[in-house]
Design a protein around this motif. Sequence first.
Motif, PDB file in Angstrom:
ATOM      1  N   HIS A 100       0.900  -1.250   0.053  1.00  0.00           N
ATOM      2  CA  HIS A 100      -0.077   0.021  -0.179  1.00  0.00           C
ATOM      3  C   HIS A 100       0.848   1.195  -0.100  1.00  0.00           C
ATOM      4  CE1 HIS A 100      -2.543   3.059   1.979  1.00  0.00           C
ATOM      5  NE2 HIS A 100      -3.313   2.790   1.088  1.00  0.00           N
ATOM      6  N   ARG A 104       0.759   4.409  -2.362  1.00  0.00           N
ATOM      7  CA  ARG A 104       0.462   5.743  -2.057  1.00  0.00           C
ATOM      8  C   ARG A 104       1.580   6.741  -2.361  1.00  0.00           C
ATOM      9  NH1 ARG A 104      -4.295   7.310   0.589  1.00  0.00           N
ATOM     10  NH2 ARG A 104      -3.314   8.916   1.368  1.00  0.00           N
ATOM     11  N   VAL A 156     -12.738  15.012 -12.710  1.00  0.00           N
ATOM     12  CA  VAL A 156     -11.748  14.184 -12.387  1.00  0.00           C
ATOM     13  C   VAL A 156     -11.145  13.687 -14.033  1.00  0.00           C
ATOM     14  CG1 VAL A 156     -13.278  11.917 -12.347  1.00  0.00           C
ATOM     15  CG2 VAL A 156     -11.132  12.319 -10.873  1.00  0.00           C
ATOM     16  N   ALA A 234     -14.206   6.816  -7.108  1.00  0.00           N
ATOM     17  CA  ALA A 234     -14.444   7.489  -5.740  1.00  0.00           C
ATOM     18  C   ALA A 234     -14.524   8.786  -5.810  1.00  0.00           C
ATOM     19  CB  ALA A 234     -13.015   6.885  -5.025  1.00  0.00           C
ATOM     20  N   PRO A 276     -20.290  12.114   3.151  1.00  0.00           N
ATOM     21  CA  PRO A 276     -20.480  11.380   1.819  1.00  0.00           C
ATOM     22  C   PRO A 276     -19.809   9.848   2.043  1.00  0.00           C
ATOM     23  CG  PRO A 276     -19.415  13.297   1.608  1.00  0.00           C
ATOM     24  CD  PRO A 276     -19.283  12.965   3.034  1.00  0.00           C
ATOM     25  N   ALA A 277     -19.146   9.642   2.765  1.00  0.00           N
ATOM     26  CA  ALA A 277     -18.771   8.075   2.921  1.00  0.00           C
ATOM     27  C   ALA A 277     -19.246   7.790   4.573  1.00  0.00           C
ATOM     28  CB  ALA A 277     -17.380   7.753   2.990  1.00  0.00           C
ATOM     29  N   LEU A 281     -14.752   2.026   4.568  1.00  0.00           N
ATOM     30  CA  LEU A 281     -14.880   0.767   3.729  1.00  0.00           C
ATOM     31  C   LEU A 281     -14.612  -0.549   4.611  1.00  0.00           C
ATOM     32  CD1 LEU A 281     -12.911   1.821   0.411  1.00  0.00           C
ATOM     33  CD2 LEU A 281     -15.233   1.511   0.832  1.00  0.00           C
ATOM     34  N   HIS A 328      -4.968   5.111   4.819  1.00  0.00           N
ATOM     35  CA  HIS A 328      -5.996   5.258   3.692  1.00  0.00           C
ATOM     36  C   HIS A 328      -6.739   6.323   3.698  1.00  0.00           C
ATOM     37  CE1 HIS A 328      -5.407   0.907   2.539  1.00  0.00           C
ATOM     38  NE2 HIS A 328      -5.146   0.656   3.941  1.00  0.00           N
ATOM     39  N   CYS A 330      -8.060   9.813   2.406  1.00  0.00           N
ATOM     40  CA  CYS A 330      -8.550  10.082   1.069  1.00  0.00           C
ATOM     41  C   CYS A 330      -7.465  10.534   0.336  1.00  0.00           C
ATOM     42  CB  CYS A 330      -9.792  10.960   1.057  1.00  0.00           C
ATOM     43  SG  CYS A 330     -10.296  11.230  -0.475  1.00  0.00           S
ATOM     44  N   THR A 331      -7.201   9.889  -0.778  1.00  0.00           N
ATOM     45  CA  THR A 331      -6.136  10.589  -1.839  1.00  0.00           C
ATOM     46  C   THR A 331      -6.961  11.745  -2.561  1.00  0.00           C
ATOM     47  OG1 THR A 331      -5.868   8.176  -2.505  1.00  0.00           O
ATOM     48  CG2 THR A 331      -4.920   9.698  -3.994  1.00  0.00           C
ATOM     49  N   GLY A 332      -8.106  11.874  -2.799  1.00  0.00           N
ATOM     50  CA  GLY A 332      -8.428  12.895  -3.549  1.00  0.00           C
ATOM     51  C   GLY A 332      -9.158  14.049  -2.707  1.00  0.00           C
ATOM     52  N   LEU A 335      -8.621  17.582  -3.969  1.00  0.00           N
ATOM     53  CA  LEU A 335      -9.425  17.789  -5.181  1.00  0.00           C
ATOM     54  C   LEU A 335     -10.803  17.892  -4.924  1.00  0.00           C
ATOM     55  CD1 LEU A 335      -9.273  17.915  -8.160  1.00  0.00           C
ATOM     56  CD2 LEU A 335      -9.667  15.512  -8.362  1.00  0.00           C
ATOM     57  N   ALA A 336     -11.385  17.081  -3.854  1.00  0.00           N
ATOM     58  CA  ALA A 336     -12.901  17.401  -3.426  1.00  0.00           C
ATOM     59  C   ALA A 336     -13.121  18.825  -3.164  1.00  0.00           C
ATOM     60  CB  ALA A 336     -13.168  16.287  -2.498  1.00  0.00           C
ATOM     61  N   GLU A 339     -13.003  21.287  -5.609  1.00  0.00           N
ATOM     62  CA  GLU A 339     -14.284  21.239  -6.605  1.00  0.00           C
ATOM     63  C   GLU A 339     -15.373  21.772  -5.726  1.00  0.00           C
ATOM     64  OE1 GLU A 339     -15.369  17.559  -7.826  1.00  0.00           O
ATOM     65  OE2 GLU A 339     -13.467  16.981  -7.905  1.00  0.00           O
TER      66      GLU A 339
HETATM   67  C1  HEM Z   1     -16.123  14.982  -0.580  1.00  0.00           C
HETATM   68  C2  HEM Z   1     -15.706  13.830  -1.432  1.00  0.00           C
HETATM   69  C3  HEM Z   1     -14.894  12.776  -0.548  1.00  0.00           C
HETATM   70  C4  HEM Z   1     -14.989  12.014   0.428  1.00  0.00           C
HETATM   71  C5  HEM Z   1     -16.087  12.667   1.663  1.00  0.00           C
HETATM   72  C6  HEM Z   1     -14.334  11.130   0.557  1.00  0.00           C
HETATM   73  C7  HEM Z   1     -14.020  10.174   1.588  1.00  0.00           C
HETATM   74  C8  HEM Z   1     -12.981   9.148   1.720  1.00  0.00           C
HETATM   75  C9  HEM Z   1     -12.735   8.331   2.543  1.00  0.00           C
HETATM   76  C10 HEM Z   1     -13.555   8.329   4.173  1.00  0.00           C
HETATM   77  C11 HEM Z   1     -11.808   7.449   2.433  1.00  0.00           C
HETATM   78  C12 HEM Z   1     -11.282   6.293   3.422  1.00  0.00           C
HETATM   79  C13 HEM Z   1     -11.780   5.098   3.311  1.00  0.00           C
HETATM   80  C14 HEM Z   1     -11.348   4.298   4.326  1.00  0.00           C
HETATM   81  O1  HEM Z   1     -10.351   4.322   5.001  1.00  0.00           O
HETATM   82  O2  HEM Z   1     -11.938   3.135   4.372  1.00  0.00           O
HETATM   83  C15 HEM Z   1     -11.275   7.793   0.979  1.00  0.00           C
HETATM   84  C16 HEM Z   1     -10.418   6.988   0.376  1.00  0.00           C
HETATM   85  C17 HEM Z   1     -10.295   7.449  -0.898  1.00  0.00           C
HETATM   86  N1  HEM Z   1     -10.629   8.346  -1.562  1.00  0.00           N
HETATM   87 FE1  HEM Z   1     -11.905   9.828  -1.188  1.00  0.00          FE
HETATM   88  N2  HEM Z   1     -13.558  10.868  -0.626  1.00  0.00           N
HETATM   89  C18 HEM Z   1     -13.799  12.012  -1.463  1.00  0.00           C
HETATM   90  C19 HEM Z   1     -13.478  12.420  -2.615  1.00  0.00           C
HETATM   91  C20 HEM Z   1     -12.306  11.678  -3.301  1.00  0.00           C
HETATM   92  C21 HEM Z   1     -11.784  12.015  -4.789  1.00  0.00           C
HETATM   93  C22 HEM Z   1     -12.551  13.206  -5.620  1.00  0.00           C
HETATM   94  C23 HEM Z   1     -11.158  10.977  -5.205  1.00  0.00           C
HETATM   95  C24 HEM Z   1     -10.304  10.991  -6.372  1.00  0.00           C
HETATM   96  C25 HEM Z   1      -9.882  11.911  -7.084  1.00  0.00           C
HETATM   97  C26 HEM Z   1     -10.992  10.305  -4.067  1.00  0.00           C
HETATM   98  C27 HEM Z   1     -10.297   8.922  -4.112  1.00  0.00           C
HETATM   99  C28 HEM Z   1     -10.179   8.198  -3.011  1.00  0.00           C
HETATM  100  C29 HEM Z   1      -9.241   6.971  -2.924  1.00  0.00           C
HETATM  101  C30 HEM Z   1      -8.335   6.561  -4.352  1.00  0.00           C
HETATM  102  C31 HEM Z   1      -9.157   6.561  -1.545  1.00  0.00           C
HETATM  103  C32 HEM Z   1      -8.421   5.310  -1.118  1.00  0.00           C
HETATM  104  C33 HEM Z   1      -7.140   5.687  -0.477  1.00  0.00           C
HETATM  105  C34 HEM Z   1      -6.294   4.540   0.140  1.00  0.00           C
HETATM  106  O3  HEM Z   1      -6.996   3.432   0.621  1.00  0.00           O
HETATM  107  O4  HEM Z   1      -5.180   4.696   0.322  1.00  0.00           O
HETATM  108  N3  HEM Z   1     -11.837  10.550  -3.029  1.00  0.00           N
HETATM  109  N4  HEM Z   1     -12.138   8.806   0.534  1.00  0.00           N
END
Ligand code: HEM
Length: 385
Positions: A100, A104, A156, A234, A276-277, A281, A328, A330-332, A335-336, A339
């Motif tokens: 991982h 990252r 995106v 995502a 939103p989440a 996961l 883990h 959030c990568t984005g 960006l979020a 936006e």
């Molecule tokens: C308001 C918008 C967003 C929220 C609330 C959000 C929330 C989250 C959360 C809570 C996680 C962690 C999940 C976990 O640990 O089980 C996550 C992971 C992730 N998010 Fe977001 N996200 C958002 C927008 C985005 C955007 C715009 C992207 C891509 C451009 C994105 C890509 C990812 C990715 C790739 C992961 C996995 C990271 C990892 O596991 O290392 N997210 N997000």
Amino acid sequence: MTATPDAALDPFAAATRAITEPHPARAALRAAGPIVRVEAPAGGPAWIITDDALAREALVHPRIVKDPAYAPSGWDPRAAALEPTAAAQPSLTTCDGPAHTRLRRAHAPLFTARRISGYTERVTALARDLLTPLADTGGTVDLAADFTTRFPLTVVCDVLGVPLDRVDQAIAACRGMYSSDPGEVGAAMASFGDLAAAALAEGRHGLAVELRDRIPEEFTEPQLHYLLFTLIYAGQLTTDPALGFLLARVLGTGPAARDGNAVEELVRDTLRRHAPAPFSLWRFTSDDIDLGGLRLPARSPVLIDIQGINTDPARPAGPDLAFGAGPHYCTGAQLALLELGAVVNVLRADFPHARLAVPYDELRQTDFGGIQGSRLTALPVRLRG
Ligand code: HEM
């Protein structure tokens, strides 16, 4: 021993409720303890963490892992909506530990606050380009029907380098992922592969091409496509519903006055209230562990109740869990935030008379069930007042 919440308060139930109505199961879960045993949607016990400190401990715990290879053996991966195992399909969302970390490292420089702030003008222009024709209709538009999905996907796609004439395809692919028909989900996945290939085609410039140059050498083209799928999906799944709640607040008479709020604060507060989440996961114990005073056997499914913790009146001061925490995170996230803030800025600058076409309290949200979040059923707006 932890209490099992009343079955009538199933935290995974699908339902529709008013925008102002709190999720019915959250307070009951919190009241049941910091870690609560529930019936998993895919069957058998699962543990939900409802306490901020315990959640943060779990999110960095080396023996609480993401790899679906550790899911309970009785779970049907499809019914449980699990991703492929890390061995079958390495991904940020399924790899743990050093594998991982390598992934990252490949993604991180592309998504830093500094790098993402370079897209501010472009993202603002995209918001303006999508909102202006809607305003020019002169009537009431339902922004949740198309705009809240189209805008995050346009952004995106643009940053990754997917040509923007593919946005309709991206919308269809994301919608296909919600289908209960495995054939449709398979077609959506193939379509994501196609979008990834378009971003990587000769002559394209975007983060997809940069990511290809940064991922570990042994990654195959289909594996890279899966990483790009994760970013696109995502990026829509979360930002789409978030945009609905944010716009409802900005244009209505909701909990925040429309003027006088710093935009980032407004965005973050909306994400905190309407996570939103709403759950992390799925995670699984890779071994027998002690957590929150309980002995969890290996292969125990664990979730963080992000929404419940974020809205807990007793939550300690400090960052919330809207974007997760730990490796883990959030990568984005940057960006979020960009936006969501860009849309508010464009509304305030270009459409100062925009308002909801119905009272804020009449807006409704649907919980899709399982670990998915909720989304407004409609967002009727008059952009020119
Ligand atoms: C308001 C918008 C967003 C929220 C609330 C959000 C929330 C989250 C959360 C809570 C996680 C962690 C999940 C976990 O640990 O089980 C996550 C992971 C992730 N998010 Fe977001 N996200 C958002 C927008 C985005 C955007 C715009 C992207 C891509 C451009 C994105 C890509 C990812 C990715 C790739 C992961 C996995 C990271 C990892 O596991 O290392 N997210 N997000």
